[in-house]
Design a protein around this motif. Sequence first.
Motif, short mmCIF file in Angstrom:
data_model
loop_
_atom_site.label_atom_id
_atom_site.label_comp_id
_atom_site.label_asym_id
_atom_site.label_seq_id
_atom_site.Cartn_x
_atom_site.Cartn_y
_atom_site.Cartn_z
N ASN A 139 0.83 -1.27 -0.11
CA ASN A 139 -0.15 -0.09 0.02
C ASN A 139 0.89 1.15 -0.04
OD1 ASN A 139 0.09 0.93 2.94
ND2 ASN A 139 -0.49 -1.15 3.21
N VAL A 140 0.08 2.36 -0.49
CA VAL A 140 0.95 3.65 -0.54
C VAL A 140 1.60 3.92 0.71
CG1 VAL A 140 0.62 6.03 -1.09
CG2 VAL A 140 -0.24 4.18 -2.57
N ALA A 141 0.72 3.88 1.92
CA ALA A 141 1.13 4.45 3.10
C ALA A 141 2.41 3.77 3.63
CB ALA A 141 0.23 4.21 4.08
N PHE B 256 3.56 4.92 -14.65
CA PHE B 256 2.75 4.27 -15.28
C PHE B 256 2.79 2.93 -14.84
CE2 PHE B 256 6.88 3.58 -17.45
CZ PHE B 256 6.67 2.27 -17.82
N TRP B 257 3.45 2.14 -14.09
CA TRP B 257 3.30 0.85 -13.60
C TRP B 257 2.97 0.84 -12.38
CZ3 TRP B 257 8.01 3.03 -14.10
CH2 TRP B 257 9.05 3.01 -12.97
N ALA B 258 3.00 1.80 -11.64
CA ALA B 258 2.88 1.69 -10.15
C ALA B 258 2.07 3.25 -9.40
CB ALA B 258 4.43 1.55 -9.32
N ALA B 259 1.36 2.69 -8.21
CA ALA B 259 0.64 3.69 -7.58
C ALA B 259 1.97 4.56 -6.87
CB ALA B 259 -0.05 3.15 -6.37
N CYS C 214 5.34 0.27 -5.22
CA CYS C 214 3.94 -0.25 -4.71
C CYS C 214 3.21 -0.37 -6.06
CB CYS C 214 3.45 0.74 -3.77
SG CYS C 214 1.66 0.38 -3.33
N GLU C 215 2.90 -1.37 -6.56
CA GLU C 215 2.25 -1.50 -7.89
C GLU C 215 0.82 -1.06 -7.77
OE1 GLU C 215 2.54 -5.39 -9.55
OE2 GLU C 215 4.59 -5.28 -9.40
N LYS C 216 0.15 -1.14 -6.72
CA LYS C 216 -1.49 -0.50 -6.70
C LYS C 216 -1.61 -0.59 -5.02
CE LYS C 216 -3.43 -5.02 -7.80
NZ LYS C 216 -4.30 -5.80 -8.51
N ASP C 217 -2.47 0.45 -4.62
CA ASP C 217 -2.66 0.63 -3.20
C ASP C 217 -4.01 -0.40 -2.92
OD1 ASP C 217 -2.82 1.67 -0.77
OD2 ASP C 217 -3.84 3.31 -1.18
N GLN C 218 -3.65 -1.26 -2.18
CA GLN C 218 -4.52 -2.25 -1.44
C GLN C 218 -5.17 -2.15 -0.35
OE1 GLN C 218 -2.14 -5.98 -1.67
NE2 GLN C 218 -2.08 -5.87 -3.90
N PRO D 65 12.26 10.60 -6.52
CA PRO D 65 11.47 10.65 -5.87
C PRO D 65 10.19 9.57 -5.78
CG PRO D 65 11.88 12.69 -6.76
CD PRO D 65 12.45 11.88 -7.24
N LEU D 66 9.78 9.11 -4.53
CA LEU D 66 8.60 8.25 -4.55
C LEU D 66 7.39 9.02 -5.43
CD1 LEU D 66 7.98 5.52 -3.44
CD2 LEU D 66 7.08 6.63 -1.55
N GLU D 67 6.89 8.45 -6.24
CA GLU D 67 5.81 9.18 -7.10
C GLU D 67 4.81 8.26 -7.78
OE1 GLU D 67 7.93 12.13 -9.31
OE2 GLU D 67 8.61 10.87 -10.64
N THR D 68 3.90 8.62 -8.44
CA THR D 68 3.11 7.78 -9.09
C THR D 68 3.84 7.51 -10.82
OG1 THR D 68 0.92 8.61 -8.28
CG2 THR D 68 0.67 7.44 -10.25
#
Length: 137
Positions: free
Chosen positions: A88-90, A113-116, A133-137, A108-111
């Motif tokens: 998850n993103v958090a 095209f492949w990941a949240a 983090c591929e997607k926020d679960q 930097p940690l950011e969105t």
Amino acid sequence: MKINPYLIFNGDCQDAFTFYAQCLQGRIEVMMTFGESPAREHFPADVHNLIIHTRLLIGDQAIMGSDTTPDRPTSGMSGCSVSLNVDNVAEAERVFAALADGGNIQMPLETTFWAARFGMLVDRFGVSWMVNCEKDQ
């Protein structure tokens, strides 16, 4: 089969793995010095306080490491990154910020095209990390 990164340090393995245990909320399973090993008499006294082997458990995964001896210094860690995949993103933000403390952010940690969230950094011990983090679960 599991693949475990094995990190080699020039004398700061104990500090690095203590830091990683905090950042990754893991548990150091073993940390043995050269002086504590059965091969103690084969090493000069000035390396007895260095780490011959350590293992950090994070869930069902592990990172291992050691110090090298002064006569065989490593020229640093390059050409390889430890990749962390979080759920998850958090958690991605927490881990990235913790590892980046005293280090150098490469991306930097950011969105993406492949990941949240995705980001890259080199920590204060010279180890490269990728947090994904591929997607926020």
